[in-house]
Design a protein around this motif. Structure first.
Motif, PDB file in Angstrom:
ATOM      1  N   LEU A 113      34.581  18.294  -6.039  1.00  0.00           N
ATOM      2  CA  LEU A 113      33.342  18.374  -6.816  1.00  0.00           C
ATOM      3  C   LEU A 113      32.960  17.013  -7.389  1.00  0.00           C
ATOM      4  CD1 LEU A 113      33.696  21.732  -8.791  1.00  0.00           C
ATOM      5  CD2 LEU A 113      32.588  21.299  -6.588  1.00  0.00           C
ATOM      6  N   VAL A 114      33.958  16.214  -7.742  1.00  0.00           N
ATOM      7  CA  VAL A 114      33.692  14.875  -8.274  1.00  0.00           C
ATOM      8  C   VAL A 114      33.002  14.015  -7.224  1.00  0.00           C
ATOM      9  CG1 VAL A 114      34.761  12.768  -9.177  1.00  0.00           C
ATOM     10  CG2 VAL A 114      35.659  15.012  -9.848  1.00  0.00           C
ATOM     11  N   GLU A 115      33.373  14.216  -5.961  1.00  0.00           N
ATOM     12  CA  GLU A 115      32.843  13.393  -4.878  1.00  0.00           C
ATOM     13  C   GLU A 115      31.613  14.006  -4.199  1.00  0.00           C
ATOM     14  OE1 GLU A 115      36.230  13.132  -2.366  1.00  0.00           O
ATOM     15  OE2 GLU A 115      37.316  11.753  -3.701  1.00  0.00           O
ATOM     16  N   ALA A 116      31.304  15.259  -4.510  1.00  0.00           N
ATOM     17  CA  ALA A 116      30.244  15.981  -3.795  1.00  0.00           C
ATOM     18  C   ALA A 116      28.852  15.456  -4.126  1.00  0.00           C
ATOM     19  CB  ALA A 116      30.321  17.462  -4.130  1.00  0.00           C
TER      20      ALA A 116
ATOM     21  N   ASN B 286      32.092  37.789  -8.919  1.00  0.00           N
ATOM     22  CA  ASN B 286      33.289  37.069  -8.489  1.00  0.00           C
ATOM     23  C   ASN B 286      33.193  35.580  -8.814  1.00  0.00           C
ATOM     24  OD1 ASN B 286      34.387  39.421  -7.450  1.00  0.00           O
ATOM     25  ND2 ASN B 286      33.798  38.980  -5.329  1.00  0.00           N
ATOM     26  N   LEU B 287      31.989  35.035  -8.665  1.00  0.00           N
ATOM     27  CA  LEU B 287      31.788  33.614  -8.949  1.00  0.00           C
ATOM     28  C   LEU B 287      31.945  33.309 -10.435  1.00  0.00           C
ATOM     29  CD1 LEU B 287      28.746  32.940  -6.599  1.00  0.00           C
ATOM     30  CD2 LEU B 287      31.023  31.936  -6.387  1.00  0.00           C
ATOM     31  N   VAL B 288      31.306  34.108 -11.278  1.00  0.00           N
ATOM     32  CA  VAL B 288      31.375  33.811 -12.712  1.00  0.00           C
ATOM     33  C   VAL B 288      32.758  34.124 -13.260  1.00  0.00           C
ATOM     34  CG1 VAL B 288      28.906  34.094 -13.060  1.00  0.00           C
ATOM     35  CG2 VAL B 288      30.391  36.060 -13.359  1.00  0.00           C
ATOM     36  N   ALA B 289      33.451  35.112 -12.689  1.00  0.00           N
ATOM     37  CA  ALA B 289      34.804  35.430 -13.148  1.00  0.00           C
ATOM     38  C   ALA B 289      35.760  34.268 -12.891  1.00  0.00           C
ATOM     39  CB  ALA B 289      35.320  36.688 -12.455  1.00  0.00           C
ATOM     40  N   ALA B 290      35.559  33.573 -11.776  1.00  0.00           N
ATOM     41  CA  ALA B 290      36.454  32.473 -11.424  1.00  0.00           C
ATOM     42  C   ALA B 290      36.079  31.160 -12.095  1.00  0.00           C
ATOM     43  CB  ALA B 290      36.459  32.290  -9.906  1.00  0.00           C
ATOM     44  N   TYR B 291      34.779  30.900 -12.291  1.00  0.00           N
ATOM     45  CA  TYR B 291      34.368  29.538 -12.630  1.00  0.00           C
ATOM     46  C   TYR B 291      33.592  29.367 -13.929  1.00  0.00           C
ATOM     47  CZ  TYR B 291      35.527  29.004  -7.677  1.00  0.00           C
ATOM     48  OH  TYR B 291      36.164  29.017  -6.469  1.00  0.00           O
ATOM     49  N   ARG B 292      32.923  30.400 -14.433  1.00  0.00           N
ATOM     50  CA  ARG B 292      32.121  30.196 -15.641  1.00  0.00           C
ATOM     51  C   ARG B 292      33.022  29.860 -16.818  1.00  0.00           C
ATOM     52  NH1 ARG B 292      30.207  32.941 -19.905  1.00  0.00           N
ATOM     53  NH2 ARG B 292      31.105  34.925 -19.219  1.00  0.00           N
ATOM     54  N   GLY B 293      32.667  28.822 -17.568  1.00  0.00           N
ATOM     55  CA  GLY B 293      33.451  28.400 -18.716  1.00  0.00           C
ATOM     56  C   GLY B 293      34.642  27.542 -18.363  1.00  0.00           C
ATOM     57  N   THR B 294      34.779  27.151 -17.091  1.00  0.00           N
ATOM     58  CA  THR B 294      35.874  26.288 -16.660  1.00  0.00           C
ATOM     59  C   THR B 294      35.343  24.879 -16.382  1.00  0.00           C
ATOM     60  OG1 THR B 294      35.642  26.661 -14.287  1.00  0.00           O
ATOM     61  CG2 THR B 294      36.920  28.300 -15.538  1.00  0.00           C
ATOM     62  N   ALA B 295      36.265  23.996 -15.998  1.00  0.00           N
ATOM     63  CA  ALA B 295      35.865  22.639 -15.635  1.00  0.00           C
ATOM     64  C   ALA B 295      34.991  22.627 -14.392  1.00  0.00           C
ATOM     65  CB  ALA B 295      37.104  21.773 -15.423  1.00  0.00           C
ATOM     66  N   VAL B 296      35.096  23.648 -13.544  1.00  0.00           N
ATOM     67  CA  VAL B 296      34.227  23.730 -12.371  1.00  0.00           C
ATOM     68  C   VAL B 296      32.762  23.783 -12.802  1.00  0.00           C
ATOM     69  CG1 VAL B 296      33.516  25.192 -10.443  1.00  0.00           C
ATOM     70  CG2 VAL B 296      35.947  24.786 -10.868  1.00  0.00           C
ATOM     71  N   GLU B 297      32.459  24.640 -13.770  1.00  0.00           N
ATOM     72  CA  GLU B 297      31.081  24.735 -14.247  1.00  0.00           C
ATOM     73  C   GLU B 297      30.606  23.407 -14.820  1.00  0.00           C
ATOM     74  OE1 GLU B 297      28.248  27.612 -17.013  1.00  0.00           O
ATOM     75  OE2 GLU B 297      30.420  27.650 -17.301  1.00  0.00           O
TER      76      GLU B 297
ATOM     77  N   HIS C 153      31.615  20.402 -13.996  1.00  0.00           N
ATOM     78  CA  HIS C 153      31.403  19.449 -12.907  1.00  0.00           C
ATOM     79  C   HIS C 153      30.134  19.761 -12.115  1.00  0.00           C
ATOM     80  CE1 HIS C 153      35.427  17.958 -13.743  1.00  0.00           C
ATOM     81  NE2 HIS C 153      35.236  17.008 -12.842  1.00  0.00           N
ATOM     82  N   LEU C 154      29.796  21.031 -12.005  1.00  0.00           N
ATOM     83  CA  LEU C 154      28.549  21.393 -11.330  1.00  0.00           C
ATOM     84  C   LEU C 154      27.343  20.905 -12.128  1.00  0.00           C
ATOM     85  CD1 LEU C 154      29.479  25.009 -10.215  1.00  0.00           C
ATOM     86  CD2 LEU C 154      29.208  23.012  -8.725  1.00  0.00           C
ATOM     87  N   ALA C 155      27.396  21.050 -13.448  1.00  0.00           N
ATOM     88  CA  ALA C 155      26.319  20.538 -14.293  1.00  0.00           C
ATOM     89  C   ALA C 155      26.218  19.020 -14.162  1.00  0.00           C
ATOM     90  CB  ALA C 155      26.554  20.943 -15.745  1.00  0.00           C
ATOM     91  N   GLU C 156      27.356  18.363 -14.070  1.00  0.00           N
ATOM     92  CA  GLU C 156      27.371  16.901 -13.918  1.00  0.00           C
ATOM     93  C   GLU C 156      26.773  16.493 -12.573  1.00  0.00           C
ATOM     94  OE1 GLU C 156      27.721  13.031 -14.850  1.00  0.00           O
ATOM     95  OE2 GLU C 156      28.090  14.723 -16.204  1.00  0.00           O
ATOM     96  N   LEU C 157      27.018  17.282 -11.546  1.00  0.00           N
ATOM     97  CA  LEU C 157      26.436  17.008 -10.229  1.00  0.00           C
ATOM     98  C   LEU C 157      24.915  16.977 -10.301  1.00  0.00           C
ATOM     99  CD1 LEU C 157      26.520  16.779  -7.106  1.00  0.00           C
ATOM    100  CD2 LEU C 157      26.686  19.275  -7.039  1.00  0.00           C
ATOM    101  N   LEU C 158      24.327  17.940 -11.009  1.00  0.00           N
ATOM    102  CA  LEU C 158      22.872  17.943 -11.161  1.00  0.00           C
ATOM    103  C   LEU C 158      22.399  16.724 -11.943  1.00  0.00           C
ATOM    104  CD1 LEU C 158      22.029  21.691 -11.906  1.00  0.00           C
ATOM    105  CD2 LEU C 158      21.601  20.412  -9.798  1.00  0.00           C
ATOM    106  N   LYS C 159      23.136  16.342 -12.966  1.00  0.00           N
ATOM    107  CA  LYS C 159      22.741  15.188 -13.786  1.00  0.00           C
ATOM    108  C   LYS C 159      22.700  13.905 -12.967  1.00  0.00           C
ATOM    109  CE  LYS C 159      24.426  16.903 -18.253  1.00  0.00           C
ATOM    110  NZ  LYS C 159      25.402  16.691 -19.357  1.00  0.00           N
ATOM    111  N   ARG C 160      23.594  13.793 -12.010  1.00  0.00           N
ATOM    112  CA  ARG C 160      23.617  12.557 -11.223  1.00  0.00           C
ATOM    113  C   ARG C 160      22.746  12.639  -9.973  1.00  0.00           C
ATOM    114  NH1 ARG C 160      29.097  14.500 -10.034  1.00  0.00           N
ATOM    115  NH2 ARG C 160      29.340  14.884  -7.784  1.00  0.00           N
TER     116      ARG C 160
END
Length: 312
Positions: free
Chosen positions: A142-145, A157-168, A170-177
């Motif tokens: 995700l850092v390199e994506a 299934n997606l929110v159970a695994a990733y919402r509130g984690t570092a994945v979320e 990093h996804l927000a950071e992807l949009l920022k960049r």
């Protein structure tokens, strides 16, 4: 194997669209209903509200590609890869919504549809462990994506695994960049904070990723006749702008600019607020719009997410 299609809707699709629009007219009375590029329209007799509202836009300078499910046209996949950098694109595909993600050959199956579009790299990213979703080494793709795509399945299934984690995060950071996040079906539903989790006629709500603030997305929209479901959510949450996205069609969001790509329609919906009746606008493949014009000068209420979910 997917085939290419033209943007022009077939006769059966036009008839279904017009039937839905006629039902919408009957349901919303004085509201605005329009088929953009079509043959059916109704003008609004309601006055514009005095309170000007600025439509929300995606967080950061990136783009969203929100697909309504079904067979994904090549034009949608190509647009996604191009937004992610074309030949320099580093694409991460997240199949966690579907049980296929847990199969030994998942990577081959998930990446196969993307190989013809010339991205620099393709990576599968999947876990059901929230602890692993916070692991720095696991997060490296995700850092390199430059682009992340959510596959279809079950949005919870997606929110159970990733919402509130570092994945979320990093996804927000992807949009920022300036990167791009896309998804189809379940991957479309998770784009907004108030998320339609399930329900055939009356939606059960959950909490998604809030990549597109102030909105809610419903998918398979015309194919599965989900107009009533989406309007039910908007009636309880009149601050939201609803996007009903049909199969084989994607809404592309860049800042306040909206583009529709694919073979069917995106339906933008609003509930009645104040002296403004409900509004429904149909955008076909090839159409453009902007968030401000879709929302218009309308009064707005801002219930908390807790209140929104409790009202379901």
């Amino acid at each position: 194997m997917e085939s290419r299609h033209t943007n022009a809707p077939k006769r059966g699709d036009r008839m279904r669209l017009n039937r839905l629009a006629l039902l919408a007219i009957a349901a919303i009375g004085l509201g605005t209903v329009a088929v953009l590029g079509g043959n059916l329209a109704r003008s609004s007799t309601a006055k514009a509200a005095d309170l000007e509202v600025v439509a929300p836009a995606p967080k950061g300078s990136g783009a969203l590609v929100i697909c309504g499910g079904g067979a994904i046209p090549d034009s949608v996949r190509k647009q996604f890869v191009d937004l992610a950098g074309g030949a320099d694109a580093r694409i991460v595909v997240i199949p966690t919504a579907h049980s296929i993600a847990d199969r030994p050959n998942a990577a081959e199956m998930v990446l196969a549809p993307w190989k013809q579009f010339g991205a620099r790299s393709l990576t599968v990213f999947h876990t059901r462990s929230r602890e692993k979703a916070d692991d720095a080494e696991f997060l490296r793709p995700l850092v390199e994506a430059t682009g992340v795509w959510f596959g279809g399945g079950v949005q919870s299934n997606l929110v159970a695994a990733y919402r509130g984690t570092a994945v979320e995060a990093h996804l927000a950071e992807l949009l920022k960049r300036g990167g791009v996040i896309g998804g189809t079906s379940a991957g479309a539903a998770v784009m907004t904070r108030v998320m339609i989790a399930s329900g055939r006629i009356e939606a059960k709500l959950g909490e998604g990723f809030d990549f597109l603030p102030g909105s809610v997305v419903d998918q398979h929209f015309l194919k599965r006749n989900r107009y009533k479901r989406l309007m039910g959510v908007l009636n309880k949450n009149p601050n939201l702008l609803g996007f009903g996205i049909d199969e084989q069609t994607a809404l592309i969001v860049r800042g306040r600019r909206l583009d529709v790509v694919g073979n069917s329609y995106v339906v933008a919906c609003q509930a009645a607020v104040g002296d403004q009746g409900p509004r429904t606008e149909f955008l076909k493949g090839g159409d453009q719009a902007d968030l401000d014009s879709l929302r218009g000068p309308r009064p707005i209420v801002l219930p908390s997410l807790k209140d929104s979910l409790a009202s379901d």
